[in-house]
Design an enzyme around this catalytic site. Structure first.
Site, PDB file in Angstrom:
ATOM      1  N   ASP A   1       0.092  -7.784   1.731  1.00  0.00           N
ATOM      2  CA  ASP A   1       0.501  -6.382   1.676  1.00  0.00           C
ATOM      3  C   ASP A   1       2.031  -6.262   1.672  1.00  0.00           C
ATOM      4  O   ASP A   1       2.639  -5.850   2.663  1.00  0.00           O
ATOM      5  CB  ASP A   1      -0.110  -5.630   2.857  1.00  0.00           C
ATOM      6  CG  ASP A   1       0.100  -4.129   2.788  1.00  0.00           C
ATOM      7  OD1 ASP A   1       0.528  -3.645   1.726  1.00  0.00           O
ATOM      8  OD2 ASP A   1      -0.162  -3.452   3.800  1.00  0.00           O
TER       9      ASP A   1
ATOM     10  N   SER B   1       4.564   1.913   8.094  1.00  0.00           N
ATOM     11  CA  SER B   1       4.203   0.856   7.153  1.00  0.00           C
ATOM     12  C   SER B   1       5.408   0.393   6.347  1.00  0.00           C
ATOM     13  O   SER B   1       6.211   1.203   5.879  1.00  0.00           O
ATOM     14  CB  SER B   1       3.130   1.353   6.187  1.00  0.00           C
ATOM     15  OG  SER B   1       1.925   1.603   6.847  1.00  0.00           O
TER      16      SER B   1
ATOM     17  N   HIS C   1       0.816  -1.219   0.000  1.00  0.00           N
ATOM     18  CA  HIS C   1       0.000   0.000   0.000  1.00  0.00           C
ATOM     19  C   HIS C   1       0.852   1.272   0.000  1.00  0.00           C
ATOM     20  O   HIS C   1       0.315   2.380  -0.070  1.00  0.00           O
ATOM     21  CB  HIS C   1      -1.002  -0.006   1.164  1.00  0.00           C
ATOM     22  CG  HIS C   1      -0.415   0.226   2.518  1.00  0.00           C
ATOM     23  ND1 HIS C   1      -0.186  -0.787   3.412  1.00  0.00           N
ATOM     24  CD2 HIS C   1      -0.034   1.362   3.142  1.00  0.00           C
ATOM     25  CE1 HIS C   1       0.308  -0.293   4.533  1.00  0.00           C
ATOM     26  NE2 HIS C   1       0.412   1.017   4.395  1.00  0.00           N
TER      27      HIS C   1
END
Length: 259
Positions: free
Chosen positions: A118, A211, A63
């Site tokens: 992810d 992230s 992402h």
């Protein structure tokens, strides 16, 4: 999904951001200098962490995708001049083929699907120079053990009320939790490709800006920060990490086919 939109160019003199999702280190501490030499910062349309797994390859969260990236290596502090600091561009990016980007999702799906598969590989335009402050870390060869003490790191926000990255790399020690704990919070999470880690009492977590950064359990790279609850570090809401042992074959295949 946890990611952070940058309000600045890559001068990094002042780092402010507004998060559409969440991912930072909360309840952590300044990492010891050069103790996480595989940690990188990935800067595109979002600010993310990443992990150097080969001199030419970084792995991060899917992402964090952008059309262009700049990768900072050998950094402990984002604004100071540091002896091991390096900067690289990215020539190619490879999202996992089973990752479903937000804009392609069926709106009936629940948010937990954001975290499945992810991960993304970034091919550096020039190999990193391996030094005392820049090193690669091996992929896992065995499943992580529930209850392990894990270390997550990143430059994400340390205070949910301040939309600002940390200048200093932050580390936080958290526990690897069972699949059952994850399912209690995220009903549709695919636990075969994800890990849950955190503290059920709250207070320690990753969050906005972290992230794609590493989750290291018992000294082994086992996960990548994907996302979690808002606000971060809530009791009974562990964060979600990509489970790297499930993706090692794909990672090696992509690297071999794109030397």
């Amino acid at each position: 999904m946890w990611f952070l939109i940058l309000f600045l160019a890559l001068s990094l003199g002042q780092i402010d951001a507004a998060p559409p999702g969440q991912s930072r280190v909360v309840g952590g501490y300044n990492c010891e200098t050069n103790s996480q030499p595989w940690q990188v910062a990935v800067i595109g349309t979002t600010f993310c962490g990443g992990v150097l797994i080969d001199p030419s390859w970084v792995i991060t969260a899917a992402h964090c995708y952008s059309k262009n990236y700049r990768v900072l290596l050998g950094r402990n502090n984002l604004v100071k001049d540091e002896p091991f600091a390096q900067r690289r561009l990215v020539s190619q990016s490879f999202q996992h083929p089973d990752y479903i980007p937000v804009f392609m999702r069926n709106h009936t799906r629940q948010r937990a699907y954001d975290h499945n598969n992810d991960l993304m590989l970034l091919h550096l335009s020039k190999p990193a120079d391996i030094t005392g402050g820049v090193k690669v870390i091996d992929l896992p060869t065995e499943e992580p053990k529930v209850g392990s003490i894990c270390l997550a790191s990143g430059w994400g926000m340390t205070n949910p009320s301040e939309m600002k990255l940390s200048h200093d790399l932050q580390c936080v020690n958290i526990h690897l939790l069972s699949n059952e704990k994850c399912i209690e919070t995220y009903k549709n999470i695919e636990t075969d490709v994800t890990l849950c880690a955190g503290e059920m009492d709250g207070g320690k977590d990753t969050c906005t800006g972290d992230s794609g950064g590493p989750l290291i359990c018992d000294g082994v790279l086992q996960g990548l920060t994907s996302g979690g609850a808002t606000p971060c570090a809530k009791p009974k809401t562990p964060a979600i990490y990509a489970k790297l042992i499930k993706f090692t074959s794909w990672i090696k295949k992509v690297m071999k086919e794109n030397p």
